[in-house]
Design an enzyme around this catalytic site. Structure first.
Site, mmCIF file in Angstrom:
data_model
loop_
_atom_site.group_PDB
_atom_site.id
_atom_site.type_symbol
_atom_site.label_atom_id
_atom_site.label_comp_id
_atom_site.label_asym_id
_atom_site.label_seq_id
_atom_site.Cartn_x
_atom_site.Cartn_y
_atom_site.Cartn_z
ATOM 1 N N LYS A 76 0.821 -1.211 0.000
ATOM 2 C CA LYS A 76 0.000 0.000 0.000
ATOM 3 C C LYS A 76 0.856 1.263 0.000
ATOM 4 O O LYS A 76 1.833 1.335 0.748
ATOM 5 C CB LYS A 76 -0.903 0.031 1.242
ATOM 6 C CG LYS A 76 -1.913 -1.098 1.316
ATOM 7 C CD LYS A 76 -2.796 -0.970 2.555
ATOM 8 C CE LYS A 76 -3.889 -2.026 2.547
ATOM 9 N NZ LYS A 76 -4.771 -1.913 3.721
ATOM 10 N N ARG A 95 -13.293 13.380 8.902
ATOM 11 C CA ARG A 95 -14.350 14.263 8.383
ATOM 12 C C ARG A 95 -15.715 13.676 8.715
ATOM 13 O O ARG A 95 -15.808 12.526 9.144
ATOM 14 C CB ARG A 95 -14.232 14.349 6.853
ATOM 15 C CG ARG A 95 -14.362 12.961 6.210
ATOM 16 C CD ARG A 95 -14.483 12.971 4.721
ATOM 17 N NE ARG A 95 -14.844 11.665 4.203
ATOM 18 C CZ ARG A 95 -13.997 10.688 3.880
ATOM 19 N NH1 ARG A 95 -12.698 10.869 4.023
ATOM 20 N NH2 ARG A 95 -14.438 9.522 3.435
HETATM 21 C C1 MV4 Z 1 -6.848 -4.411 2.521
HETATM 22 C C2 MV4 Z 1 -7.569 -5.498 1.989
HETATM 23 C C3 MV4 Z 1 -7.159 -6.778 2.344
HETATM 24 N N1 MV4 Z 1 -6.113 -6.956 3.173
HETATM 25 N N2 MV4 Z 1 -5.812 -4.655 3.349
HETATM 26 C C4 MV4 Z 1 -9.136 -0.945 0.136
HETATM 27 C C5 MV4 Z 1 -9.288 0.469 0.502
HETATM 28 C C6 MV4 Z 1 -8.252 0.764 1.468
HETATM 29 N N3 MV4 Z 1 -8.791 1.597 2.507
HETATM 30 C C7 MV4 Z 1 -7.802 -0.562 2.002
HETATM 31 N N4 MV4 Z 1 -8.423 -1.564 1.191
HETATM 32 C C8 MV4 Z 1 -8.193 -2.875 1.411
HETATM 33 N N5 MV4 Z 1 -7.171 -3.151 2.246
HETATM 34 C C9 MV4 Z 1 -5.458 -5.885 3.641
HETATM 35 N N6 MV4 Z 1 -4.413 -6.097 4.449
HETATM 36 C C10 MV4 Z 1 -8.652 -5.234 1.150
HETATM 37 C C11 MV4 Z 1 -8.967 -3.920 0.844
HETATM 38 C C12 MV4 Z 1 -10.085 -3.756 -0.055
HETATM 39 C C13 MV4 Z 1 -11.259 -3.134 0.344
HETATM 40 C C14 MV4 Z 1 -11.429 -2.576 1.606
HETATM 41 C C15 MV4 Z 1 -12.590 -1.963 1.979
HETATM 42 C C16 MV4 Z 1 -13.640 -1.883 1.077
HETATM 43 C C17 MV4 Z 1 -13.509 -2.389 -0.172
HETATM 44 C C18 MV4 Z 1 -12.324 -3.025 -0.563
HETATM 45 C C19 MV4 Z 1 -12.231 -3.548 -1.849
HETATM 46 C C20 MV4 Z 1 -11.068 -4.157 -2.220
HETATM 47 C C21 MV4 Z 1 -9.998 -4.250 -1.337
#
Ligand code: MV4
Length: 444
Positions: free
Chosen positions: A158, A292
Site C-alpha cells: 500500500k 471528516r
Molecule cells: C486491505 C484489503 C485486504 N487486506 N488490506 C481498500 C481500501 C483501502 N482503505 C484498504 N483496502 C483494502 N485493504 C489488507 N491487508 C482489502 C482492501 C479492499 C477493500 C477494503 C474496503 C472496502 C472495499 C475493498 C475492496 C477491495 C480491497
C-alpha cells in the site's frame, strides 16, 4: 455558539450543514462556482459568495478565494463538509491561524491520519488491532520481499500517502511481488507525490465495517456504533447500513470500546470514522481513519436518532460534551442508497438536465439531495445526486421500506443507479446479510 458559519462545499452536504446551522440559529454563508449560481445551497444560505470558475481547483479547492470569502462575510467558522478541502492539513492550519474555527479535527490529526503508515503506527500504539505487516514503511524491494516472506503470501503493498484503494497491489507469490511492489511505488509517486509504501498480510473477502466516533479534543471520546459499508464497487460505496449483520454483540462492543480508547488517547476533536477490515472469524483490523463527516453519516443518525451535524457544531463551538456513551443506543435499522447520475450497467457518469423529479416520502424515509425538477447535473463534480435513507424497526422492515421508496423515486432525463439498488435489495445473499467487499463483483 457561532454567529456565522461559512460552508466550503456544494451539493447535498452543503444543505445538510445549512439545515443544522438554521436549527441552532447560526447564520450561513454559501460559496459557489460560476456554474453553481442556481444551486440550492446558494438559495438556502443567508449569504452567498462566488469563489471562481467551474473547475474545482479554481473554486471549491481554491484556498485563497475561500479565505477571502470568509473575511468579506465576517464568518467565525468554516465547515468543510466531505471531499474538497475536508482532509487538507494545510487548509485546516490556515483556518486555525487566520482565526476561523475549522469545524473538524486539528490540522495535526488530519496530517497524522493522512499518512496511512503513520496512522497505523499510532493506532497500534493505542492498542488498536492492525493487520500483521511491515513495521512502518519499507525502504526497498529487497527489504519488502523479506517481510513478505516472513508474514506469508498473499500480501498487499500500500502507498503510505494513498487511501480509499488507490496505490494498492496484491502479490500472491515471490515472483509477482517484485512487479507489485514497483507498481504500488510508482502509483504512489504519480498520484500523491510520495513513493513511501508499506506491506500487510492480504485479508481475503473482508467486510468493511467502520465505527463513527467523536472526541471533545480534551480526552473524552464517544462511539456511535458501526456502519456496514461492504457494498461497494472499485472503492466507491453504493449502499451502507447500520448496524452490521456481520458482527456479534461482543464484537460490536469490542470495536466500539477500542475505537473510543484511540480517540481518547489521541485527544481527538470532532467527528471521525475508524475503518476496519473484518474477516470471517470476526477478527477486526484497523485500516484508515477518516477525519471528516462522511457521506454515509445519516445511517448512524437514523439508527441512533442523534443529529451528528449538530454535535459537530456544538463541539467546534466549545460547548461541553454532555452526551454519555450510555445515551447512545441502537434504536432500529437504517439503510442508505447513494443515487448517482450514472449508467447502472457501465457506471459511466451521466450528467444532464433532470426533466422530471419525484422524491419519496412517508414514515421512516429521508432524502438528502440538492436536486430539483429542471436541475442540471454538471460534469465538473461528483456524480452523486441524492442519498435515500430509510429507517425501520429491524432490517427486514428497512429493506421493505427502501424498496417501496426506490419505487417512488422518479428521476427523468438522466440515467441513475436506482435500478441497480433495486437489484441489490432483491438479491438472496443481500437479504440474508451474506455480504463482503466482493459482493458487487461476484454477483453484478
Ligand atoms: C486491505 C484489503 C485486504 N487486506 N488490506 C481498500 C481500501 C483501502 N482503505 C484498504 N483496502 C483494502 N485493504 C489488507 N491487508 C482489502 C482492501 C479492499 C477493500 C477494503 C474496503 C472496502 C472495499 C475493498 C475492496 C477491495 C480491497
Amino acid at each position: 455558539m457561532f454567529n456565522k458559519v461559512l460552508i466550503a462545499n456544494r451539493g447535498e452536504i452543503a444543505l445538510r450543514i445549512i439545515r443544522a446551522c438554521r436549527e441552532l440559529n447560526v447564520k450561513t454563508v454559501a460559496v459557489y462556482s460560476d456554474v453553481d449560481r442556481d444551486s440550492l445551497h446558494v438559495a438556502m444560505a443567508d449569504e452567498a459568495v462566488c469563489i471562481g470558475p467551474a473547475q474545482s481547483r479554481a473554486s471549491y479547492l481554491n484556498v485563497k478565494s475561500i479565505m477571502a470569502a470568509a473575511e468579506i462575510a465576517d464568518a467565525d467558522a468554516i465547515h468543510p463538509g466531505y471531499g474538497f478541502l475536508a482532509e487538507n492539513e494545510d487548509f485546516a492550519a490556515i483556518c486555525e491561524e487566520s482565526g476561523f474555527k475549522f469545524i473538524g479535527p486539528s490540522s495535526k490529526h488530519i496530517g497524522m491520519m493522512g499518512n496511512k503508515s503513520a496512522a497505523k503506527d499510532a493506532m497500534k500504539k493505542f492498542g488498536v488491532p492492525v493487520v500483521p505487516g511491515s513495521d512502518g514503511s519499507v525502504a526497498d524491494v529487497k527489504e519488502g520481499l523479506e517481510i513478505a516472506k516472513q508474514i506469508g503470501f498473499p500480501v498487499i503493498i500500500k502507498a503510505a500517502a494513498g487511501g480509499g484503494g488507490k496505490g494498492m497491489r496484491v502479490a500472491h507469490n515471490e515472483m509477482s511481488f517484485l512487479n507489485a511492489f514497483e507498481m504500488a511505488r510508482a502509483e504512489g509517486a504519480n498520484a500523491f507525490g510520495s513513493d513511501e509504501v508499506y506491506i500487510e498480510k492480504f485479508i481475503e473477502e473482508p467486510r468493511h465495517v467502520e465505527i463513527q466516533v467523536f472526541g471533545d479534543g480534551k480526552g473524552k471520546g464517544l462511539h456511535f456504533f458501526e456502519r456496514e459499508c461492504s457494498i461497494q464497487r472499485r472503492h466507491q460505496k453504493l449502499l451502507e447500513e447500520a448496524p452490521s449483520t456481520g458482527i456479534s454483540q461482543a464484537t460490536r462492543k469490542k470495536m466500539g470500546d477500542t475505537s473510543v480508547q484511540a480517540v481518547q488517547a489521541l485527544q481527538y476533536e470532532n467527528a471521525g470514522t475508524i475503518e476496519y477490515l473484518v474477516d470471517k472469524y470476526e477478527n477486526f483490523y484497523f485500516m484508515e481513519m477518516n477525519t471528516r463527516i462522511q457521506v454515509e453519516h445519516p445511517v448512524t443518525e437514523m439508527m441512533t436518532n442523534i443529529d451528528l451535524l449538530q454535535l459537530q457544531l456544538r463541539i467546534a463551538a466549545g460547548e461541553p460534551l454532555e452526551l454519555k456513551q450510555e445515551d447512545i443506543r441502537i434504536v432500529g435499522h437504517a439503510i442508505e442508497c447513494r443515487i448517482n447520475a450514472e449508467d447502472p450497467e457501465t457506471f459511466r457518469p451521466c450528467p444532464g438536465t433532470i426533466s422530471g423529479y419525484n422524491t419519496p416520502g412517508g414514515f421512516g424515509t429521508r432524502v438528502d439531495s440538492a436536486c430539483y425538477d429542471g436541475y442540471t447535473v454538471l460534469p465538473y463534480y461528483d456524480s452523486m445526486i441524492a442519498k435515500l435513507i430509510v429507517f425501520g424497526k429491524n432490517r427486514e422492515m428497512a429493506i421493505a421500506r427502501m424498496k417501496r421508496a426506490l419505487d417512488e423515486f422518479v428521476v427523468e432525463g438522466i440515467k441513475t443507479t436506482i435500478p441497480l439498488h433495486k437489484r441489490i435489495l432483491d438479491h438472496h445473499a443481500f437479504i440474508k446479510g451474506e455480504i463482503s467487499t466482493a459482493f458487487i463483483e461476484r454477483y453484478f
